[in-house]
Enzyme design. Structure first.
Site, PDB file in Angstrom:
ATOM      1  N   SER A  96    -106.845  30.028 -56.380  1.00 12.42           N
ATOM      2  CA  SER A  96    -106.735  28.592 -56.614  1.00 12.42           C
ATOM      3  C   SER A  96    -106.731  28.299 -58.100  1.00 12.42           C
ATOM      4  O   SER A  96    -107.254  29.078 -58.912  1.00 12.42           O
ATOM      5  CB  SER A  96    -107.831  27.817 -55.897  1.00 12.42           C
ATOM      6  OG  SER A  96    -109.078  28.147 -56.413  1.00 12.42           O
ATOM      7  N   HIS A 110    -103.243  21.032 -59.403  1.00  9.53           N
ATOM      8  CA  HIS A 110    -104.075  21.853 -58.515  1.00  9.53           C
ATOM      9  C   HIS A 110    -103.197  22.628 -57.541  1.00  9.53           C
ATOM     10  O   HIS A 110    -102.203  22.111 -57.037  1.00  9.53           O
ATOM     11  CB  HIS A 110    -105.023  20.931 -57.734  1.00  9.53           C
ATOM     12  CG  HIS A 110    -105.681  21.583 -56.561  1.00  9.53           C
ATOM     13  ND1 HIS A 110    -105.428  21.221 -55.251  1.00  9.53           N
ATOM     14  CD2 HIS A 110    -106.588  22.586 -56.508  1.00  9.53           C
ATOM     15  CE1 HIS A 110    -106.156  21.971 -54.434  1.00  9.53           C
ATOM     16  NE2 HIS A 110    -106.863  22.807 -55.167  1.00  9.53           N
ATOM     17  N   ASN A 112    -103.650  25.924 -54.396  1.00 11.61           N
ATOM     18  CA  ASN A 112    -104.524  26.845 -53.675  1.00 11.61           C
ATOM     19  C   ASN A 112    -103.724  27.527 -52.582  1.00 11.61           C
ATOM     20  O   ASN A 112    -102.969  26.872 -51.876  1.00 11.61           O
ATOM     21  CB  ASN A 112    -105.704  26.057 -53.071  1.00 11.61           C
ATOM     22  CG  ASN A 112    -106.519  26.872 -52.089  1.00 11.61           C
ATOM     23  OD1 ASN A 112    -106.572  26.567 -50.900  1.00 11.61           O
ATOM     24  ND2 ASN A 112    -107.134  27.933 -52.575  1.00 11.61           N
ATOM     25  N   VAL A 113    -103.844  28.853 -52.483  1.00  9.38           N
ATOM     26  CA  VAL A 113    -103.312  29.574 -51.313  1.00  9.38           C
ATOM     27  C   VAL A 113    -104.379  30.542 -50.821  1.00  9.38           C
ATOM     28  O   VAL A 113    -105.119  31.126 -51.620  1.00  9.38           O
ATOM     29  CB  VAL A 113    -102.004  30.349 -51.618  1.00  9.38           C
ATOM     30  CG1 VAL A 113    -100.842  29.391 -51.804  1.00  9.38           C
ATOM     31  CG2 VAL A 113    -102.153  31.239 -52.849  1.00  9.38           C
ATOM     32  N   ARG A 114    -104.498  30.669 -49.510  1.00  8.71           N
ATOM     33  CA  ARG A 114    -105.526  31.552 -48.946  1.00  8.71           C
ATOM     34  C   ARG A 114    -105.006  32.149 -47.644  1.00  8.71           C
ATOM     35  O   ARG A 114    -104.399  31.453 -46.818  1.00  8.71           O
ATOM     36  CB  ARG A 114    -106.819  30.785 -48.713  1.00  8.71           C
ATOM     37  CG  ARG A 114    -106.638  29.502 -47.971  1.00  8.71           C
ATOM     38  CD  ARG A 114    -107.872  28.595 -47.953  1.00  8.71           C
ATOM     39  NE  ARG A 114    -107.585  27.437 -47.106  1.00  8.71           N
ATOM     40  CZ  ARG A 114    -106.921  26.344 -47.509  1.00  8.71           C
ATOM     41  NH1 ARG A 114    -106.525  26.232 -48.753  1.00  8.71           N
ATOM     42  NH2 ARG A 114    -106.653  25.366 -46.669  1.00  8.71           N
ATOM     43  N   HIS A 148     -92.228  17.952 -56.894  1.00  5.47           N
ATOM     44  CA  HIS A 148     -91.893  17.966 -55.460  1.00  5.47           C
ATOM     45  C   HIS A 148     -90.703  18.881 -55.173  1.00  5.47           C
ATOM     46  O   HIS A 148     -90.657  19.517 -54.119  1.00  5.47           O
ATOM     47  CB  HIS A 148     -91.649  16.540 -54.963  1.00  5.47           C
ATOM     48  CG  HIS A 148     -92.911  15.840 -54.582  1.00  5.47           C
ATOM     49  ND1 HIS A 148     -93.416  15.842 -53.301  1.00  5.47           N
ATOM     50  CD2 HIS A 148     -93.821  15.156 -55.331  1.00  5.47           C
ATOM     51  CE1 HIS A 148     -94.563  15.166 -53.269  1.00  5.47           C
ATOM     52  NE2 HIS A 148     -94.826  14.733 -54.497  1.00  5.47           N
ATOM     53  N   HIS A 174    -112.335   5.311 -49.928  1.00  4.59           N
ATOM     54  CA  HIS A 174    -113.171   4.237 -50.465  1.00  4.59           C
ATOM     55  C   HIS A 174    -112.475   3.462 -51.582  1.00  4.59           C
ATOM     56  O   HIS A 174    -112.908   2.371 -51.937  1.00  4.59           O
ATOM     57  CB  HIS A 174    -114.514   4.791 -50.944  1.00  4.59           C
ATOM     58  CG  HIS A 174    -114.421   5.747 -52.096  1.00  4.59           C
ATOM     59  ND1 HIS A 174    -113.997   7.046 -51.963  1.00  4.59           N
ATOM     60  CD2 HIS A 174    -114.694   5.591 -53.409  1.00  4.59           C
ATOM     61  CE1 HIS A 174    -114.027   7.645 -53.139  1.00  4.59           C
ATOM     62  NE2 HIS A 174    -114.444   6.793 -54.034  1.00  4.59           N
ATOM     63  N   GLY A 255    -122.445  28.170 -51.116  1.00  7.38           N
ATOM     64  CA  GLY A 255    -121.303  28.846 -51.729  1.00  7.38           C
ATOM     65  C   GLY A 255    -121.610  29.198 -53.176  1.00  7.38           C
ATOM     66  O   GLY A 255    -122.696  28.939 -53.680  1.00  7.38           O
ATOM     67  N   ARG A 256    -120.592  29.773 -53.875  1.00  5.46           N
ATOM     68  CA  ARG A 256    -120.792  30.120 -55.284  1.00  5.46           C
ATOM     69  C   ARG A 256    -120.506  28.871 -56.119  1.00  5.46           C
ATOM     70  O   ARG A 256    -119.347  28.544 -56.406  1.00  5.46           O
ATOM     71  CB  ARG A 256    -119.873  31.275 -55.669  1.00  5.46           C
ATOM     72  CG  ARG A 256    -120.140  31.774 -57.077  1.00  5.46           C
ATOM     73  CD  ARG A 256    -119.374  33.063 -57.389  1.00  5.46           C
ATOM     74  NE  ARG A 256    -119.774  33.532 -58.699  1.00  5.46           N
ATOM     75  CZ  ARG A 256    -119.190  33.147 -59.840  1.00  5.46           C
ATOM     76  NH1 ARG A 256    -118.182  32.320 -59.806  1.00  5.46           N
ATOM     77  NH2 ARG A 256    -119.644  33.617 -60.991  1.00  5.46           N
TER      78      ARG A 256
END
Lengths: 296, 296
Positions: A96, A110, A112-114, A148, A174, A255-256
């Site tokens: 990430s 930002h 992220n790939v998992r 995009h 919110h 978590g870390r």
């Protein structure tokens, strides 16, 4: 921890590539903090490489994170679409990136790939999740379109659905506004090309964001632009701490911490009932964030 | 909206008193934003006075809030100790204060008192909740002791229990550290002197915090002290957005965002794996936050 050997190697490569790319743009090397963690008490163990740029020249704060962990019980939050796999032994390897450029005209970005592997009684399940999204303080339409386009190029068939999912996910309920101009977001991709798609997302992000940051890193700006940037970063902090599933899950589950909060802005500010002046660049940006747009 | 006439008048008086006191210390008047809200769709309605100091001289950001609302269904989060009252018609009037002084040696301070009235089938239930707590970036033992003395003076019999509850409530689980040096926290006080106790907490807070801020507002400081203050304010933001029940409930339930987030720091920062130097004032402060102390 041996179901994802190919994925680990590929994502380590992606990690290095992105670190290099953004380090070149900044003119400074990321500082790498490698870590290992042994599983205790039904928790998770694994290793990672946390690469950080802190208070730097072009990228005021940047994090490029690699992690590879395994645990005895998949958290329910990790698998909205496969509730029957919650509580099963799992392995996940991911990369990430969060970049907070210093120049207010360069957007926060930002990615992220998992890759997941989960052992159920009957079989080994694998899937890929991730996404990329862009958060400008000052909107430039051309940047949003280029970002995009890069997202669509990485996953042409899935783009329309993943674009919508991204707008839904990065929504500050919110505030009734989007975190940024979106991109793509996917939870549960099982195509035969899943790893290739993850890599394409990561590389596409690196190229597109690299170009956008290069284009704005030397834009002249004044104190008022910085003020607005810090207010918008306050919104970023709100999203991460209140709504982001990964962050809130990580904070509430041991978590870390330093890796989880590497996504936070270097500085942020809050003002009471702040409204940009009518007709300003700030007001136009905010109007677009309140009504997510089709960029392509 | 007529069960809490006496409480409304008393708390409006407290609101004015605190606004005056902290405005005098700052040298500038709070800006008052009065609001009214009509109940719609089973939500709540009421009125309030939001008094703000923004980017000011002594108090970089300060909020003194009065609100009086009524709703058709008491939120479960509002009554941990009386679950059978959730969903009943309710009325609540309260005052809350958050001060973020500019000088890093002057602590952030928070106080809240609120009087509830809930109509159940059998009777009218009333109780008072609230507390006061202090969050120094740089710990001065004398200030912590003076603050706890003021808290004990406001509620001598309840202090030991409410002090413990405060340490428990203002705990950042993900950091394994307290938000500050505590004070008192109470959810559900039904003594015959409940309103007087609430007023005593508010007045005691005003006097104690007034003295502490006056003592430190002109302390000389350097950029490194400001840096540490901003990092500690990042922790304050984390607590409010991740753990504070009032804030998270408000954000997730269509509350009045600007009032809810008036508690946020004017500026905050985040750094990767930041640790103060061994033996420094910063390190000593952090050590105390990791092990809440008996101050009296």
């Amino acid at each position: 921890m041996n179901g994802l050997i190919r994925e680990r190697e590929a994502l380590l490569g992606l990690h290095g590539r992105l670190m290099q790319r953004f380090g070149d743009i900044d003119g400074n090397d990321f500082v790498i903090d490698p870590w290992q963690r042994t599983a205790v008490d039904g928790g998770f163990g694994g290793d990672g490489r946390t690469a950080i740029l802190e208070d730097s020249v072009v990228i005021e704060r940047g994090a490029v994170l690699f992690s590879h962990i395994a645990g005895t019980a998949l958290p329910p939050a990790a698998t909205l679409h496969r509730p029957h796999l919650a509580g099963r032994p799992y392995e996940v390897v991911g990369v990430s990136v969060v970049l907070h450029p210093r120049n207010p005209f360069a957007p926060t970005a930002h990615m992220n790939v998992r890759c997941f592997a989960v052992n159920a009684e009957d079989q080994l399940y694998r899937w890929v999740g991730g996404g990329m999204d862009l958060t400008p303080c000052y909107l430039f339409d051309d940047d949003a379109v280029a970002f995009h386009r890069a997202a669509r190029a990485a996953a042409p068939a899935e783009y329309p659905t993943w674009k919508q999912q991204c707008d839904q996910y990065f929504w500050l309920k919110h505030r009734q506004e989007a975190r940024g101009v979106g991109g793509i977001f996917f939870d549960d991709y099982v195509g035969v090309d899943a790893l290739d798609t993850a890599l394409a997302v990561g590389r596409g992000f690196g190229d597109a964001v690299g170009n956008i940051v290069m284009a704005h890193k030397d834009d002249p700006y004044e104190a008022s632009h910085r003020d607005w940037q810090l207010i918008r970063r306050g919104r970023y902090a709100e999203f991460n701490l209140v709504w982001d599933r990964g962050t809130t899950f990580g904070l509430q589950s041991n978590g870390r911490i330093e890796s989880i909060l590497a996504s936070m802005p270097p500085q942020a500010s809050w003002r009471y009932a702040h409204e940009p002046n009518a007709g300003s660049h700030e007001a136009r940006t905010l109007a677009v964030l309140k009504t997510p747009r089709a960029w392509l």
